[in-house]
Design a protein around this motif. Structure first.
Motif, PDB file in Angstrom:
ATOM      1  N   MET A 127       0.794  -1.171  -0.125  1.00  0.00           N
ATOM      2  CA  MET A 127      -0.036  -0.080   0.007  1.00  0.00           C
ATOM      3  C   MET A 127       0.846   1.266  -0.023  1.00  0.00           C
ATOM      4  O   MET A 127       0.300   2.258  -0.021  1.00  0.00           O
ATOM      5  N   GLY A 128       2.170   1.048   0.235  1.00  0.00           N
ATOM      6  CA  GLY A 128       2.963   2.437  -0.178  1.00  0.00           C
ATOM      7  C   GLY A 128       3.456   2.745   1.236  1.00  0.00           C
ATOM      8  O   GLY A 128       4.313   3.959   1.388  1.00  0.00           O
ATOM      9  N   TYR A 129       3.401   2.108   2.236  1.00  0.00           N
ATOM     10  CA  TYR A 129       3.958   2.584   3.659  1.00  0.00           C
ATOM     11  C   TYR A 129       5.041   1.808   4.134  1.00  0.00           C
ATOM     12  O   TYR A 129       5.412   0.799   3.753  1.00  0.00           O
ATOM     13  N   ARG A 130       5.781   2.750   4.892  1.00  0.00           N
ATOM     14  CA  ARG A 130       7.024   2.252   5.489  1.00  0.00           C
ATOM     15  C   ARG A 130       6.811   1.445   6.652  1.00  0.00           C
ATOM     16  O   ARG A 130       6.340   2.217   7.554  1.00  0.00           O
ATOM     17  N   VAL A 131       7.200   0.244   6.971  1.00  0.00           N
ATOM     18  CA  VAL A 131       6.863  -0.452   7.952  1.00  0.00           C
ATOM     19  C   VAL A 131       8.050  -1.233   8.754  1.00  0.00           C
ATOM     20  O   VAL A 131       9.069  -1.492   7.983  1.00  0.00           O
ATOM     21  N   ALA A 132       8.402  -1.066  10.075  1.00  0.00           N
ATOM     22  CA  ALA A 132       9.446  -1.596  10.703  1.00  0.00           C
ATOM     23  C   ALA A 132       8.794  -2.613  11.788  1.00  0.00           C
ATOM     24  O   ALA A 132       7.566  -2.453  12.026  1.00  0.00           O
ATOM     25  N   TYR A 133       9.610  -3.330  12.366  1.00  0.00           N
ATOM     26  CA  TYR A 133       9.371  -4.409  13.135  1.00  0.00           C
ATOM     27  C   TYR A 133      10.075  -4.505  14.455  1.00  0.00           C
ATOM     28  O   TYR A 133      11.499  -4.469  14.339  1.00  0.00           O
ATOM     29  N   ILE A 134       9.650  -4.943  15.564  1.00  0.00           N
ATOM     30  CA  ILE A 134      10.272  -4.857  17.050  1.00  0.00           C
ATOM     31  C   ILE A 134       9.946  -6.003  17.603  1.00  0.00           C
ATOM     32  O   ILE A 134       8.605  -6.187  17.821  1.00  0.00           O
ATOM     33  N   LYS A 135      10.649  -7.074  17.920  1.00  0.00           N
ATOM     34  CA  LYS A 135      10.240  -8.127  18.327  1.00  0.00           C
ATOM     35  C   LYS A 135      10.463  -8.012  20.083  1.00  0.00           C
ATOM     36  O   LYS A 135      11.812  -7.727  20.413  1.00  0.00           O
ATOM     37  N   HIS A 136       9.789  -8.289  20.968  1.00  0.00           N
ATOM     38  CA  HIS A 136       9.891  -8.210  22.551  1.00  0.00           C
ATOM     39  C   HIS A 136      10.527  -9.710  22.997  1.00  0.00           C
ATOM     40  O   HIS A 136      10.413 -10.579  22.486  1.00  0.00           O
ATOM     41  N   ASP A 137      11.908  -9.555  23.417  1.00  0.00           N
ATOM     42  CA  ASP A 137      12.654 -10.492  23.898  1.00  0.00           C
ATOM     43  C   ASP A 137      12.878 -10.611  25.656  1.00  0.00           C
ATOM     44  O   ASP A 137      14.025 -10.146  25.931  1.00  0.00           O
ATOM     45  N   PRO A 138      11.702 -10.662  26.424  1.00  0.00           N
ATOM     46  CA  PRO A 138      12.078 -10.307  27.725  1.00  0.00           C
ATOM     47  C   PRO A 138      13.039 -11.148  28.331  1.00  0.00           C
ATOM     48  O   PRO A 138      13.700 -10.998  29.373  1.00  0.00           O
ATOM     49  N   LYS A 139      13.459 -12.490  28.153  1.00  0.00           N
ATOM     50  CA  LYS A 139      14.297 -13.484  28.657  1.00  0.00           C
ATOM     51  C   LYS A 139      15.627 -13.311  27.906  1.00  0.00           C
ATOM     52  O   LYS A 139      16.533 -14.033  28.363  1.00  0.00           O
TER      53      LYS A 139
END
Length: 139
Positions: A29-41
Motif C-alpha cells: 500500500m506504500g507505507y514504510r513499516v518496521a518491526y520490533i520483537k520483544h525478547d524479555p528473557k
C-alpha cells in the motif's frame, strides 16, 4: 512518530505469521513499516557465545555487525521506553509492528490468543485486521 501496533499472543499462536502478512500488505500500500520483537528473557541472539561481537558487547555499550546488505546493532538501553526507542530508531516510518509485550496497554493491540485483550485476529481475516489498524478511536 510512527503508529505503534502491538501483536500479542501466546507461544505459537501465529503472531509472526500475521505480522508477515500485515507487513507485506502495508508495504504494498506504500507505507514504510518496521518491526520490533520483544525478547524479555534475552534469548534472541543472532551471534553465538564467544563470537567477536558477543565478547565485545560484554564490555561496550554499542556493537554492530556490518554485512553486505545488513546492519545488526546491539545496544544497551537503560530506562528507555518503547516510544523513545521507536522515535530514535524509526522516525521516518509510518508503522512499527511490535511482537509481544502482552502487558503493554494503551496502544492498538491485535490479539492472537482469546485469553488476551485486543482486537481478536484469531477470528478475523487480513482485511479486517488492516481495517482495525487504520481505525480511529480506542486503541
Amino acid at each position: 512518530m510512527p503508529k505503534l501496533v502491538f501483536f500479542v499472543g501466546y507461544h505459537n499462536s501465529g503472531k509472526t505469521t500475521l505480522i508477515e502478512k500485515v507487513s507485506k500488505k502495508l508495504t504494498e500500500m506504500g507505507y514504510r513499516v518496521a518491526y520490533i520483537k520483544h525478547d524479555p528473557k534475552g534469548h534472541a541472539f543472532t551471534d553465538k557465545k564467544g563470537s567477536d561481537t558477543y565478547r565485545l558487547f560484554s564490555i561496550l555499550p554499542k556493537v554492530a555487525i556490518l554485512s553486505q546488505d545488513r546492519l545488526t546493532l546491539y545496544e544497551r538501553t537503560e530506562g528507555e521506553d518503547i516510544e523513545e526507542i521507536v522515535q530514535r530508531l524509526f522516525p521516518n516510518f509510518d508503522f512499527v509492528l511490535l511482537e509481544g509485550w502482552k502487558s503493554k496497554k494503551g496502544y492498538k493491540r491485535i490479539s492472537l490468543s482469546p485469553e488476551l485483550e485486543g482486537f481478536p485476529a484469531y477470528e478475523k481475516n487480513l482485511e479486517e485486521v488492516i481495517e482495525y489498524i487504520f481505525s480511529e478511536g480506542e486503541p
